[in-house]
Design an enzyme around this catalytic site. Structure first.
Site, mmCIF file in Angstrom:
data_model
loop_
_atom_site.group_PDB
_atom_site.id
_atom_site.type_symbol
_atom_site.label_atom_id
_atom_site.label_comp_id
_atom_site.label_asym_id
_atom_site.label_seq_id
_atom_site.Cartn_x
_atom_site.Cartn_y
_atom_site.Cartn_z
ATOM 1 N N CYS B 83 -4.022 10.480 11.787
ATOM 2 C CA CYS B 83 -4.197 10.412 10.327
ATOM 3 C C CYS B 83 -4.903 11.651 9.786
ATOM 4 O O CYS B 83 -5.047 11.806 8.569
ATOM 5 C CB CYS B 83 -4.944 9.150 9.941
ATOM 6 S SG CYS B 83 -4.105 7.680 10.547
ATOM 7 N N CYS B 205 -8.048 -3.053 3.910
ATOM 8 C CA CYS B 205 -7.192 -2.125 4.664
ATOM 9 C C CYS B 205 -6.359 -1.263 3.730
ATOM 10 O O CYS B 205 -5.819 -1.758 2.728
ATOM 11 C CB CYS B 205 -6.229 -2.898 5.556
ATOM 12 S SG CYS B 205 -7.039 -4.074 6.660
ATOM 13 N N SER B 206 -6.211 0.035 4.081
ATOM 14 C CA SER B 206 -5.313 0.895 3.327
ATOM 15 C C SER B 206 -3.883 0.445 3.615
ATOM 16 O O SER B 206 -3.597 -0.128 4.660
ATOM 17 C CB SER B 206 -5.531 2.354 3.720
ATOM 18 O OG SER B 206 -5.339 2.517 5.110
ATOM 19 N N ILE B 208 0.508 0.658 3.861
ATOM 20 C CA ILE B 208 1.572 1.470 4.461
ATOM 21 C C ILE B 208 2.283 2.149 3.295
ATOM 22 O O ILE B 208 2.693 1.478 2.348
ATOM 23 C CB ILE B 208 2.517 0.560 5.274
ATOM 24 C CG1 ILE B 208 1.784 0.058 6.531
ATOM 25 C CG2 ILE B 208 3.802 1.282 5.625
ATOM 26 C CD1 ILE B 208 2.472 -1.080 7.246
ATOM 27 N N LYS B 326 -7.272 3.524 0.218
ATOM 28 C CA LYS B 326 -7.080 2.116 -0.121
ATOM 29 C C LYS B 326 -6.185 1.933 -1.336
ATOM 30 O O LYS B 326 -5.241 1.147 -1.282
ATOM 31 C CB LYS B 326 -8.447 1.441 -0.370
ATOM 32 C CG LYS B 326 -8.365 0.021 -0.888
ATOM 33 C CD LYS B 326 -7.775 -0.920 0.154
ATOM 34 C CE LYS B 326 -7.235 -2.206 -0.439
ATOM 35 N NZ LYS B 326 -5.940 -2.058 -1.094
ATOM 36 N N HIS B 330 -1.819 5.551 1.729
ATOM 37 C CA HIS B 330 -2.132 6.310 2.937
ATOM 38 C C HIS B 330 -0.872 6.640 3.739
ATOM 39 O O HIS B 330 -0.638 6.086 4.806
ATOM 40 C CB HIS B 330 -3.130 5.500 3.780
ATOM 41 C CG HIS B 330 -3.614 6.193 5.021
ATOM 42 N ND1 HIS B 330 -3.683 7.565 5.147
ATOM 43 C CD2 HIS B 330 -4.062 5.691 6.207
ATOM 44 C CE1 HIS B 330 -4.152 7.872 6.360
ATOM 45 N NE2 HIS B 330 -4.370 6.755 7.016
#
Lengths: 103, 381
Positions: B83, B205-206, B208, B326, B330
């Protein structure tokens, strides 16, 4: 994750040498949304274990209850199947951890 | 040698099913050129940050692949660092200029994730972890959940307090028309969202995402130089691939080391920073980052975030005005470059309703894996 026979063959001695070793739970989480290989097993705990020789390991917890999820809980390394759902593949084994009652 | 940012642009982030990777790259790079008032022929080299094209899409040779979209046959390179691929690509682009090899370089960060299902993505991202973590059935949410457990126990912090990261970043995202999520959420929304890996829930969670971002950097002053921003530090540090092998699970040593070097290189202190883009792949990541970057004291990051110390209009150092990973989204290879685009717009005073007033010094914090690699950039007007 690709599982090849050669990789398994190379890894098996190390895996075998860990069976029966004991340690204590340091940190854990319960995985509810897993990666592809583990869809059928979720939810399952994954823990960081401090082995008796002070080395740290990461592994899945098996034969567990909620009350086992506590810092310092004794665990023992056991051999368990770890394989993608593919009838043609070699069956792979890995180390998982089980709460250790006779401690 | 001064490294100037001549142009910066990003596509919208989100579930862009109608857009191909080529089209995303074309949009980001052509807008960066327009922003810089340059032509493709003025670019000497291309660096591409991407993680998953090879793993999920079976597409390698990304340097040439995207140089084709830029329309010039210049030297082109693909850099991968999970990442942190975007930040690492920029770092290497800067090094190529410092080495005297190139003068003006395009850096593209790109990821196309929503063509694939969630299990394939979760497995693909675990390529950034270790074999032991994969065999254990760990996911990246799971590994950050282990950090969250360790942090919460060590500093007696509640899940509610962690939730304030997502609340702040969604508020900032609501001001960003490029963000994947532009809705405001509450702590109660985070707390009642689906559990992913305890204690992390869906809204910790960030997402998809698909997206591409591009910057053009140069040792020269060419094109539109009316609003100069330069990069005064670019530092990288690494750590063990797996979290479990580290001494502490409540800090990322690669971040503290890269940040220390960056502060000293730019000759500034953490309190000089006006605005920062933080790698909040999970809520706990931003909490730990505010401490590793020395914005907050150890154990006080979550409390400081909840109290608004990093919120637009309230705080002194504003973190993730873009909405962060977030809320802005991402697309993993794009994130490190999107952070640079956001800070560039902030320092130029072009960030519109999410403008941090008077911002002159900015920082980007881009992390790969569970802290196996960290890239820190400092930008100044």
């Amino acid at each position: 994750m690709k599982i090849t026979p050669v990789k398994l063959w190379r890894r098996q001695k190390h895996v075998a040498s860990l069976i029966g070793k004991t340690g204590t739970l340091l940190q854990w989480t319960v995985i509810r949304v897993p990666a592809k290989t583990f869809v059928k097993e979720a939810p399952y705990p994954v823990a960081i274990v401090k082995m008796d020789n002070n080395e740290k390991m990461i592994g899945q917890l098996v034969d567990w209850q909620l009350s086992d999820l506590e810092k310092g809980k004794k665990v023992i390394a056991v051999l368990r199947k770890f394989t993608p759902e593919d009838a043609e593949s070699v069956i792979a084994y890995t180390i998982k951890f089980k709460p250790h009652e006779n401690y | 040698m001064k490294i100037n940012i001549l142009g910066a642009a990003t596509t919208r982030f989100g579930e862009l099913w109608e857009t191909s990777p080529r089209a995303l790259a074309r949009e980001a790079m052509s807008h960066a050129l327009k922003n810089a008032d340059l032509k493709p022929q003025q670019v000497d080299a291309l660096f591409v940050g991407n993680m998953l094209a090879g793993i999920l899409g079976n597409q390698g040779n990304l340097g040439s692949f995207f140089a084709e979209e830029l329309g010039v046959s210049v030297p082109a390179f693909h850099i991968e660092g999970a990442c942190a691929s975007g930040g690492l690509a920029l770092h290497n682009a800067i090094n190529s200029i410092l080495a005297g090899q190139h003068k003006t370089v395009m850096v593209l960060g790109i990821e196309k994730m929503t063509d694939f299902n969630q299990e394939d993505i979760t497995s693909g991202l675990m390529a950034a972890g270790s074999d032991e973590e994969r065999q254990a059935g760990a996911t990246f949410a799971g590994i950050y959940a282990l950090m969250a457990q360790a942090y919460m126990q060590q500093y007696n912090v509640s899940e509610e307090l962690l939730s304030s990261v997502a609340v702040k970043n969604h508020y900032h995202g609501s001001l960003n028309t490029k963000a994947q999520f532009q809705n405001i959420i509450t702590i109660a929304d985070v707390m009642k969202s689906t559990r992913i890996a305890d204690p992390l829930k869906l809204l910790d969670c960030s997402p998809i995402s698909d997206g591409a971002s591009a910057v053009i950097i140069s040792s020269e002053n060419i094109g539109d130089v009316s609003n100069p921003v330069s990069i005064t530090a670019s530092e990288v540090a690494t750590d063990t691939l797996a979290l479990y092998q580290r001494e502490s699970f409540a800090t990322l040593s690669a971040v503290t080391r890269a940040a220390s070097k960056a502060y000293s290189k730019a000759n500034i202190t953490p309190s000089d920073i006006d605005v920062a883009e933080i790698h909040d792949c999970f809520s706990i990541a931003e909490v730990i980052a505010t401490e590793d970057l020395r914005f907050s004291k150890r154990g006080e990051g979550a409390k400081d975030i909840a109290e608004g110390k990093y919120t637009l209009g309230k705080g002194k150092i504003i973190t993730n005005p873009s909405g962060g990973l977030k809320a802005c989204g991402h697309p993993v290879g794009a994130t490190g470059i999107k952070q640079i685009v956001e800070i560039t717009e902030q320092l130029r005073g072009q960030a519109g309703s999410r403008q941090v007033k008077g911002a002159r010094i900015g920082l980007t914090h881009n992390v790969g894996g569970s802290g196996a690699v960290a890239v820190i950039h400092i930008l100044q007007t």
